[in-house]
Design a protein around this motif. Structure first.
Motif, short mmCIF file in Angstrom:
data_model
loop_
_atom_site.label_atom_id
_atom_site.label_comp_id
_atom_site.label_asym_id
_atom_site.label_seq_id
_atom_site.Cartn_x
_atom_site.Cartn_y
_atom_site.Cartn_z
N ALA A 12 34.74 52.72 102.21
CA ALA A 12 34.86 53.53 102.75
C ALA A 12 34.36 54.90 101.32
N GLU A 13 34.82 55.03 100.81
CA GLU A 13 34.75 55.88 99.30
C GLU A 13 33.41 55.86 98.89
N ARG A 14 32.85 54.34 97.95
CA ARG A 14 32.13 54.36 98.07
C ARG A 14 31.07 54.90 98.54
N ARG A 15 30.42 54.73 99.97
CA ARG A 15 29.61 55.24 101.23
C ARG A 15 29.54 55.85 100.62
N THR A 16 30.46 57.03 101.13
CA THR A 16 30.10 58.56 100.74
C THR A 16 30.11 58.74 99.08
N ARG A 17 30.31 58.69 98.61
CA ARG A 17 29.34 58.99 96.89
C ARG A 17 27.87 58.88 96.95
N ASN A 18 27.58 57.88 97.56
CA ASN A 18 26.12 56.88 97.23
C ASN A 18 25.57 58.06 99.38
N ALA A 19 25.74 58.37 99.58
CA ALA A 19 25.43 59.24 100.94
C ALA A 19 24.25 60.33 100.34
N ARG A 20 25.27 61.01 99.22
CA ARG A 20 25.94 61.85 98.24
C ARG A 20 24.72 62.00 97.56
N ALA A 21 24.77 60.91 96.78
CA ALA A 21 23.56 60.52 95.98
C ALA A 21 21.48 61.02 95.82
N LYS A 22 21.03 61.41 94.76
CA LYS A 22 20.05 60.88 95.18
C LYS A 22 18.90 60.93 94.01
N TYR A 23 17.60 60.43 94.36
CA TYR A 23 16.89 59.92 93.18
C TYR A 23 16.01 60.99 93.26
N MET A 24 16.23 62.14 91.99
CA MET A 24 14.84 62.98 91.42
C MET A 24 13.92 62.16 90.33
N VAL A 25 12.83 63.31 90.05
CA VAL A 25 11.85 63.10 89.44
C VAL A 25 11.75 64.48 88.20
N ARG A 26 11.84 64.69 86.39
CA ARG A 26 12.07 65.73 86.09
C ARG A 26 11.50 65.12 84.64
N GLU A 27 11.10 66.61 84.45
CA GLU A 27 9.80 66.33 83.40
C GLU A 27 10.49 66.39 81.77
N GLU A 28 10.03 65.22 81.46
CA GLU A 28 10.97 65.31 79.93
C GLU A 28 10.42 64.42 78.69
N HIS A 29 10.17 65.30 77.57
CA HIS A 29 9.90 64.51 76.49
C HIS A 29 8.32 63.93 76.64
N GLY A 30 7.41 64.94 77.32
CA GLY A 30 6.15 64.27 78.14
C GLY A 30 6.43 62.95 78.42
N GLY A 31 6.74 63.21 79.06
CA GLY A 31 7.61 62.01 79.98
C GLY A 31 8.29 61.97 81.71
N PHE A 32 8.21 61.25 82.16
CA PHE A 32 8.93 61.17 83.55
C PHE A 32 9.77 60.95 83.89
N LEU A 33 11.28 61.12 83.87
CA LEU A 33 12.97 59.93 84.01
C LEU A 33 12.74 60.53 85.44
N LEU A 34 13.19 59.14 85.63
CA LEU A 34 13.84 58.50 87.11
C LEU A 34 15.73 58.79 87.15
N LEU A 35 15.82 60.45 87.82
CA LEU A 35 17.37 60.42 87.14
C LEU A 35 17.95 60.24 88.80
N ARG A 36 19.20 59.79 88.62
CA ARG A 36 19.77 60.13 90.41
C ARG A 36 21.10 60.91 89.86
N ARG A 37 21.00 62.14 90.45
CA ARG A 37 22.38 62.78 90.90
C ARG A 37 22.73 62.71 91.95
N ASN A 38 24.40 62.52 91.84
CA ASN A 38 24.97 62.33 92.12
C ASN A 38 25.17 63.42 93.13
N GLY A 39 26.40 63.56 94.19
CA GLY A 39 26.99 64.99 94.85
C GLY A 39 27.32 66.26 94.03
#
Length: 70
Positions: A12-39
């Motif tokens: 249940a705790e894992r599901r709650t944490r996963n629900a708050r996580a979000k994947y996002m993109v940020r430009e960094e060092h001339g490329g685009f970094l796929l990030l996982r952001r937690n709650g």
């Protein structure tokens, strides 16, 4: 707490944490970094892409998979 109850509580705790996580993109060092952001707002890189469109597509797919899992 029985082992089964403990396992259920951890899941249940894992599901709650996963629900708050979000994947996002940020430009960094001339490329685009796929990030996982937690709650808590902490983010870490998953992988990098050469174009924003591909990185955003990957983030969108991962966010959609996360929603479908819930």
């Amino acid at each position: 707490m029985t082992p089964e109850e403990y396992t259920e509580a951890l899941e249940a705790e894992r599901r709650t944490r996963n629900a708050r996580a979000k994947y996002m993109v940020r430009e960094e060092h001339g490329g685009f970094l796929l990030l996982r952001r937690n709650g808590s707002g902490q983010a870490w890189g998953v992988t990098s892409y050469t174009t924003h469109a591909v990185a955003q597509l990957a983030a969108d797919v991962l966010n959609r998979l996360k929603e479908d899992e819930a």
